[in-house]
Design a protein around this motif. Sequence first.
Motif, PDB file in Angstrom:
ATOM      1  N   LEU A 111       0.834  -1.208   0.000  1.00  0.00           N
ATOM      2  CA  LEU A 111       0.000   0.000   0.000  1.00  0.00           C
ATOM      3  C   LEU A 111       0.870   1.259   0.000  1.00  0.00           C
ATOM      4  O   LEU A 111       0.602   2.208  -0.736  1.00  0.00           O
ATOM      5  CB  LEU A 111      -0.922  -0.004   1.217  1.00  0.00           C
ATOM      6  CG  LEU A 111      -2.018  -1.077   1.209  1.00  0.00           C
ATOM      7  CD1 LEU A 111      -2.651  -1.196   2.590  1.00  0.00           C
ATOM      8  CD2 LEU A 111      -3.066  -0.781   0.160  1.00  0.00           C
ATOM      9  N   ILE A 112       1.918   1.243   0.814  1.00  0.00           N
ATOM     10  CA  ILE A 112       2.815   2.398   0.873  1.00  0.00           C
ATOM     11  C   ILE A 112       3.531   2.588  -0.453  1.00  0.00           C
ATOM     12  O   ILE A 112       3.687   3.721  -0.946  1.00  0.00           O
ATOM     13  CB  ILE A 112       3.814   2.241   2.030  1.00  0.00           C
ATOM     14  CG1 ILE A 112       3.071   2.330   3.370  1.00  0.00           C
ATOM     15  CG2 ILE A 112       4.913   3.294   1.961  1.00  0.00           C
ATOM     16  CD1 ILE A 112       3.939   2.025   4.576  1.00  0.00           C
ATOM     17  N   LYS A 113       3.958   1.483  -1.062  1.00  0.00           N
ATOM     18  CA  LYS A 113       4.626   1.589  -2.365  1.00  0.00           C
ATOM     19  C   LYS A 113       3.691   2.188  -3.413  1.00  0.00           C
ATOM     20  O   LYS A 113       4.067   3.090  -4.171  1.00  0.00           O
ATOM     21  CB  LYS A 113       5.100   0.214  -2.832  1.00  0.00           C
ATOM     22  CG  LYS A 113       5.769   0.260  -4.210  1.00  0.00           C
ATOM     23  CD  LYS A 113       6.136  -1.125  -4.695  1.00  0.00           C
ATOM     24  CE  LYS A 113       6.734  -1.058  -6.108  1.00  0.00           C
ATOM     25  NZ  LYS A 113       7.057  -2.425  -6.615  1.00  0.00           N
ATOM     26  N   GLY A 114       2.446   1.689  -3.479  1.00  0.00           N
ATOM     27  CA  GLY A 114       1.486   2.219  -4.444  1.00  0.00           C
ATOM     28  C   GLY A 114       1.198   3.687  -4.216  1.00  0.00           C
ATOM     29  O   GLY A 114       1.082   4.472  -5.162  1.00  0.00           O
ATOM     30  N   HIS A 116       3.234   5.876  -2.758  1.00  0.00           N
ATOM     31  CA  HIS A 116       4.429   6.662  -3.071  1.00  0.00           C
ATOM     32  C   HIS A 116       4.593   6.843  -4.578  1.00  0.00           C
ATOM     33  O   HIS A 116       5.041   7.902  -5.032  1.00  0.00           O
ATOM     34  CB  HIS A 116       5.670   5.995  -2.493  1.00  0.00           C
ATOM     35  CG  HIS A 116       6.933   6.762  -2.733  1.00  0.00           C
ATOM     36  ND1 HIS A 116       7.191   7.968  -2.123  1.00  0.00           N
ATOM     37  CD2 HIS A 116       7.993   6.509  -3.538  1.00  0.00           C
ATOM     38  CE1 HIS A 116       8.371   8.421  -2.537  1.00  0.00           C
ATOM     39  NE2 HIS A 116       8.872   7.555  -3.388  1.00  0.00           N
ATOM     40  N   LEU A 117       4.225   5.838  -5.354  1.00  0.00           N
ATOM     41  CA  LEU A 117       4.317   5.967  -6.812  1.00  0.00           C
ATOM     42  C   LEU A 117       3.399   7.074  -7.320  1.00  0.00           C
ATOM     43  O   LEU A 117       3.724   7.767  -8.287  1.00  0.00           O
ATOM     44  CB  LEU A 117       3.964   4.637  -7.485  1.00  0.00           C
ATOM     45  CG  LEU A 117       5.003   3.523  -7.331  1.00  0.00           C
ATOM     46  CD1 LEU A 117       4.461   2.217  -7.902  1.00  0.00           C
ATOM     47  CD2 LEU A 117       6.316   3.901  -8.023  1.00  0.00           C
ATOM     48  N   PRO A 120       4.746  11.023  -4.845  1.00  0.00           N
ATOM     49  CA  PRO A 120       6.140  10.843  -4.409  1.00  0.00           C
ATOM     50  C   PRO A 120       6.630  11.874  -3.404  1.00  0.00           C
ATOM     51  O   PRO A 120       7.643  11.635  -2.739  1.00  0.00           O
ATOM     52  CB  PRO A 120       6.926  10.935  -5.726  1.00  0.00           C
ATOM     53  CG  PRO A 120       6.038  11.714  -6.652  1.00  0.00           C
ATOM     54  CD  PRO A 120       4.641  11.332  -6.285  1.00  0.00           C
ATOM     55  N   ASN A 121       5.952  13.010  -3.287  1.00  0.00           N
ATOM     56  CA  ASN A 121       6.424  14.054  -2.371  1.00  0.00           C
ATOM     57  C   ASN A 121       5.815  13.962  -0.978  1.00  0.00           C
ATOM     58  O   ASN A 121       6.094  14.804  -0.129  1.00  0.00           O
ATOM     59  CB  ASN A 121       6.128  15.435  -2.960  1.00  0.00           C
ATOM     60  CG  ASN A 121       6.925  15.687  -4.226  1.00  0.00           C
ATOM     61  OD1 ASN A 121       8.091  15.332  -4.307  1.00  0.00           O
ATOM     62  ND2 ASN A 121       6.295  16.293  -5.210  1.00  0.00           N
ATOM     63  N   ILE A 122       4.988  12.951  -0.755  1.00  0.00           N
ATOM     64  CA  ILE A 122       4.416  12.742   0.576  1.00  0.00           C
ATOM     65  C   ILE A 122       5.138  11.572   1.237  1.00  0.00           C
ATOM     66  O   ILE A 122       5.174  10.468   0.693  1.00  0.00           O
ATOM     67  CB  ILE A 122       2.903  12.460   0.497  1.00  0.00           C
ATOM     68  CG1 ILE A 122       2.167  13.662  -0.100  1.00  0.00           C
ATOM     69  CG2 ILE A 122       2.352  12.142   1.887  1.00  0.00           C
ATOM     70  CD1 ILE A 122       0.670  13.465  -0.246  1.00  0.00           C
ATOM     71  N   ASP A 123       5.746  11.829   2.373  1.00  0.00           N
ATOM     72  CA  ASP A 123       6.477  10.796   3.107  1.00  0.00           C
ATOM     73  C   ASP A 123       5.517  10.013   3.995  1.00  0.00           C
ATOM     74  O   ASP A 123       4.703  10.601   4.703  1.00  0.00           O
ATOM     75  CB  ASP A 123       7.562  11.420   3.979  1.00  0.00           C
ATOM     76  CG  ASP A 123       8.664  12.072   3.161  1.00  0.00           C
ATOM     77  OD1 ASP A 123       8.977  11.548   2.078  1.00  0.00           O
ATOM     78  OD2 ASP A 123       9.201  13.106   3.603  1.00  0.00           O
ATOM     79  N   VAL A 124       5.634   8.683   3.948  1.00  0.00           N
ATOM     80  CA  VAL A 124       4.849   7.818   4.832  1.00  0.00           C
ATOM     81  C   VAL A 124       5.817   7.118   5.767  1.00  0.00           C
ATOM     82  O   VAL A 124       6.712   6.396   5.326  1.00  0.00           O
ATOM     83  CB  VAL A 124       4.021   6.792   4.044  1.00  0.00           C
ATOM     84  CG1 VAL A 124       3.232   5.900   5.016  1.00  0.00           C
ATOM     85  CG2 VAL A 124       3.068   7.486   3.080  1.00  0.00           C
ATOM     86  N   ARG A 286      -5.514  12.433   5.031  1.00  0.00           N
ATOM     87  CA  ARG A 286      -6.820  12.102   4.433  1.00  0.00           C
ATOM     88  C   ARG A 286      -6.617  11.413   3.092  1.00  0.00           C
ATOM     89  O   ARG A 286      -7.319  10.442   2.762  1.00  0.00           O
ATOM     90  CB  ARG A 286      -7.658  13.366   4.257  1.00  0.00           C
ATOM     91  CG  ARG A 286      -8.115  14.010   5.548  1.00  0.00           C
ATOM     92  CD  ARG A 286      -9.298  14.944   5.313  1.00  0.00           C
ATOM     93  NE  ARG A 286      -9.042  15.932   4.273  1.00  0.00           N
ATOM     94  CZ  ARG A 286      -8.515  17.127   4.499  1.00  0.00           C
ATOM     95  NH1 ARG A 286      -8.175  17.478   5.739  1.00  0.00           N
ATOM     96  NH2 ARG A 286      -8.330  17.982   3.519  1.00  0.00           N
ATOM     97  N   LEU A 287      -5.666  11.908   2.316  1.00  0.00           N
ATOM     98  CA  LEU A 287      -5.397  11.317   1.004  1.00  0.00           C
ATOM     99  C   LEU A 287      -4.920   9.876   1.145  1.00  0.00           C
ATOM    100  O   LEU A 287      -5.359   8.985   0.399  1.00  0.00           O
ATOM    101  CB  LEU A 287      -4.343  12.149   0.268  1.00  0.00           C
ATOM    102  CG  LEU A 287      -4.057  11.742  -1.179  1.00  0.00           C
ATOM    103  CD1 LEU A 287      -5.260  12.042  -2.060  1.00  0.00           C
ATOM    104  CD2 LEU A 287      -2.829  12.465  -1.711  1.00  0.00           C
ATOM    105  N   PHE A 288      -4.041   9.622   2.114  1.00  0.00           N
ATOM    106  CA  PHE A 288      -3.544   8.264   2.339  1.00  0.00           C
ATOM    107  C   PHE A 288      -4.678   7.342   2.769  1.00  0.00           C
ATOM    108  O   PHE A 288      -4.790   6.213   2.282  1.00  0.00           O
ATOM    109  CB  PHE A 288      -2.446   8.279   3.400  1.00  0.00           C
ATOM    110  CG  PHE A 288      -1.846   6.930   3.666  1.00  0.00           C
ATOM    111  CD1 PHE A 288      -0.953   6.363   2.775  1.00  0.00           C
ATOM    112  CD2 PHE A 288      -2.185   6.216   4.811  1.00  0.00           C
ATOM    113  CE1 PHE A 288      -0.400   5.109   3.022  1.00  0.00           C
ATOM    114  CE2 PHE A 288      -1.647   4.964   5.064  1.00  0.00           C
ATOM    115  CZ  PHE A 288      -0.742   4.410   4.166  1.00  0.00           C
TER     116      PHE A 288
END
Length: 305
Positions: A111-114, A116-117, A120-124, A286-288
Motif C-alpha cells: 500500500l505504501i509503495k502504491g 508513493h508511486l 512521491p512528495n508525501i512521506d509515509v 486524508r489522502l492516504f
Amino acid sequence: MEPTLKQFRAFVAVAETGQFTRAAERLGLSQSAVSTLIGQLETNLGLRLFDRHTRLLRLTQAGTEALAVARQAVGDLDRLVENARELNDFSRGRVTIASGTLQAALTLPRLIKGFHLRYPNIDVSMHDVPERVVIEMVKSGAADLGLGTVSERDSEVVGTELLTDAFLVVMRPEHPLAQRSALRWQDLAEETLIGPQRGNPIRERLEAEMARIGMELKLHRSLQVALPLTIIGMVEAGLGVAVMTSTVKPLAHSVGLVTIMPSEPVIARKISLIQRSDNSLAPACRLFREFVQRAIQTSPRGLPA
C-alpha cells in the motif's frame, strides 16, 4: 483600530517602490486606495511613516523600524498561504501510521509503495509495534493513523473498516489435525496451544468469542509470546499449534505450515484505519486514508499489485 495585513502589504509596496503609483500597480489597486491604506496605517499606529515630497516618498525613522515588522508579517502570511496550497495540492506532506507487526509486514508495504508511486512528495512513516501499542500511539498523537482493531467502547478513537481478518489454526503439515477436511474449535481442546500474551487484541477477541459459545481454549503457560513471527517459529519447531488470524497465511505457507479455519463458529475481527475522534486529519493523511480504502476495495486480495 488594529493595523491590518492589507495595510502592511500596501506599506511594504510603497516603501520598496518609493511611489504610490508603482505600489498601486504592484498591488493591483488604485493609487487612491493605496494612499488611503497608508493613511489608515499611520493613524492606527500613531506614527508618521513617510516624509512626502513632490515625486518621492522617504521613510521616516519610525517608518524604517516599522518596515521590518511589516515585511515579517506579510512574509509569514505569504508562507502560510503557500504552505496551505502545497498541502492541499499534495505537493508535500507527511503521514505517520502505527500497525501491528503482521499488518506492517504483510499488508502495509504494498500500500505504501502504491501510494508513493502516485504521490512521491508525501512521506509515509510506519511504526511496527505490538497491537496494543497502536491505539496508544494514535491517542497520544505519535501516529496520525493506526491499522488494527478498534473497540466500540473506546470513544477516543474511530475506525474506518478495511478488512475482515478471520481466525485460523496454524500447524505443521504432519500434525493429525492437518489431515482433516474440516475443523471445529472443540478439536483444539487437548492440543498444546501457542498464542499471544494477555492484553493482545487478538487474544481478547478470541477469548470473548470462546466465552460466548461456552468454551475455553487454554494457551500453554510457557508458550505465550509477544510477536507473531515468534509464534510461527514455535509452530515450525513442533512445539504446538497456534491460533492466529488470516493475515498470517502467506508467512505460514512460506515456511511450509498448514492453515485451517475452524467453523462452528467462524470467528473474525475487523481491521480498520484508526484515528483520533477529536482530531481532523491533515490533507496528506486524508489522502492516504482514501487511497488505502480504494486499493483494498478494488483489489481481489485486498492489496494493490
